[in-house]
Design a protein around this motif. Structure first.
Motif, mmCIF file in Angstrom:
data_model
loop_
_atom_site.group_PDB
_atom_site.id
_atom_site.type_symbol
_atom_site.label_atom_id
_atom_site.label_comp_id
_atom_site.label_asym_id
_atom_site.label_seq_id
_atom_site.Cartn_x
_atom_site.Cartn_y
_atom_site.Cartn_z
ATOM 1 N N LEU A 32 0.846 -1.190 0.000
ATOM 2 C CA LEU A 32 0.000 0.000 0.000
ATOM 3 C C LEU A 32 0.881 1.239 0.000
ATOM 4 N N LEU A 33 0.668 2.127 -0.954
ATOM 5 C CA LEU A 33 1.306 3.440 -0.964
ATOM 6 C C LEU A 33 0.203 4.482 -0.828
ATOM 7 N N SER A 34 0.348 5.392 0.141
ATOM 8 C CA SER A 34 -0.730 6.312 0.452
ATOM 9 C C SER A 34 -0.222 7.711 0.712
ATOM 10 N N THR A 35 -1.103 8.705 0.582
ATOM 11 C CA THR A 35 -0.746 10.098 0.840
ATOM 12 C C THR A 35 -1.011 10.492 2.292
ATOM 13 N N TRP A 36 -1.402 9.538 3.113
ATOM 14 C CA TRP A 36 -1.562 9.769 4.553
ATOM 15 C C TRP A 36 -1.119 8.509 5.274
ATOM 16 N N SER A 46 -9.352 6.801 -4.005
ATOM 17 C CA SER A 46 -9.221 8.200 -3.607
ATOM 18 C C SER A 46 -10.456 8.700 -2.878
ATOM 19 N N THR A 47 -10.220 9.582 -1.924
ATOM 20 C CA THR A 47 -11.311 10.280 -1.261
ATOM 21 C C THR A 47 -11.715 11.514 -2.049
ATOM 22 N N SER A 71 -5.417 9.804 -1.160
ATOM 23 C CA SER A 71 -5.498 8.742 -2.161
ATOM 24 C C SER A 71 -4.480 7.649 -1.849
ATOM 25 N N SER A 72 -4.704 6.478 -2.426
ATOM 26 C CA SER A 72 -3.785 5.350 -2.242
ATOM 27 C C SER A 72 -3.737 4.517 -3.502
#
Length: 204
Positions: A10-14, A74-75, A189-190
């Motif tokens: 998992l790669l995520s922005t948070w 993505s949110t 997003s992830s």
């Protein structure tokens, strides 16, 4: 649960733990302006990224083909203020380890050079507040919107996508996987990378 990948990266922005479902409609992200973006992603997506997460490594393929499966979530899909305006996105960048080599982005919509992002893959987005909404684009690659029963904490996600390219066996390559928010740190997003989807075509 019902998520199609049972294992992977998992790669995520948070924070990665924030990706655990169900989808929380009240969670808009964090104040991460000190967490920088990525210049390579900006180049391929034409954005001003922040909160970039990167995984990169060198490898020497044993065969002449590279392929892997992933899902972009993505949110930004929460309403018209996100999906119609902010290009949160992901890139799978690859180049030969040789002087003057440049990256090629494999995370594109099949048959095109269009990068995978929240503005390039979405269904019809209805008007919301002061935002007029936008027409569907590449809707066949959008899987679904999520709710409080979702296994992941994102408003929506793509179908299972595939990135692939021919390579030269025995030659050294550099891979860079990068995801980031567009312009602001909210509505994260992830990308989910399926475990084992590299095999048996390549040995890392």
């Amino acid at each position: 649960g019902s998520f199609p990948f049972k294992e992977g990266v998992l790669l995520s922005t948070w924070s990665a733990k924030n990706s655990i479902g169900p989808y929380d409609t009240t969670n808009k992200g964090y104040d991460n302006y000190s967490w920088p973006g990525d210049a390579n992603l900006d180049q391929f997506l034409g954005i001003s990224s922040v909160t970039a997460t990167v995984l990169e490594f060198d490898f020497i393929p044993l065969t002449n083909f590279l392929s892997f499966d992933y899902i972009f979530a993505s949110t930004e899909y929460h309403d018209a203020s996100g999906a119609c305006r902010y290009t949160d996105g992901f890139a799978f960048l690859i180049k030969e380890n040789s002087p003057g080599a440049v990256y090629d982005n494999l995370a594109v919509i099949p048959g095109t050079r269009t990068p995978v992002s929240s503005t390039n893959i979405h269904p019809t987005i209805l008007p919301s507040g002061n935002y007029p909404g936008c027409a569907a684009i590449n809707e066949n690659y959008f899987q679904s919107f999520n709710n409080n029963q979702s296994p992941i904490n994102y408003a929506g996600q793509t179908v299972i996508m595939n990135a692939q390219t021919p390579v030269i066996a025995g030659k050294s390559y550099h891979i860079k996987l990068v995801i980031a928010n567009d312009k602001n740190e909210y509505y994260d997003s992830s990308v989910f990378l399926k475990a084992g989807s590299f095999a048996p075509k390549i040995d890392l």
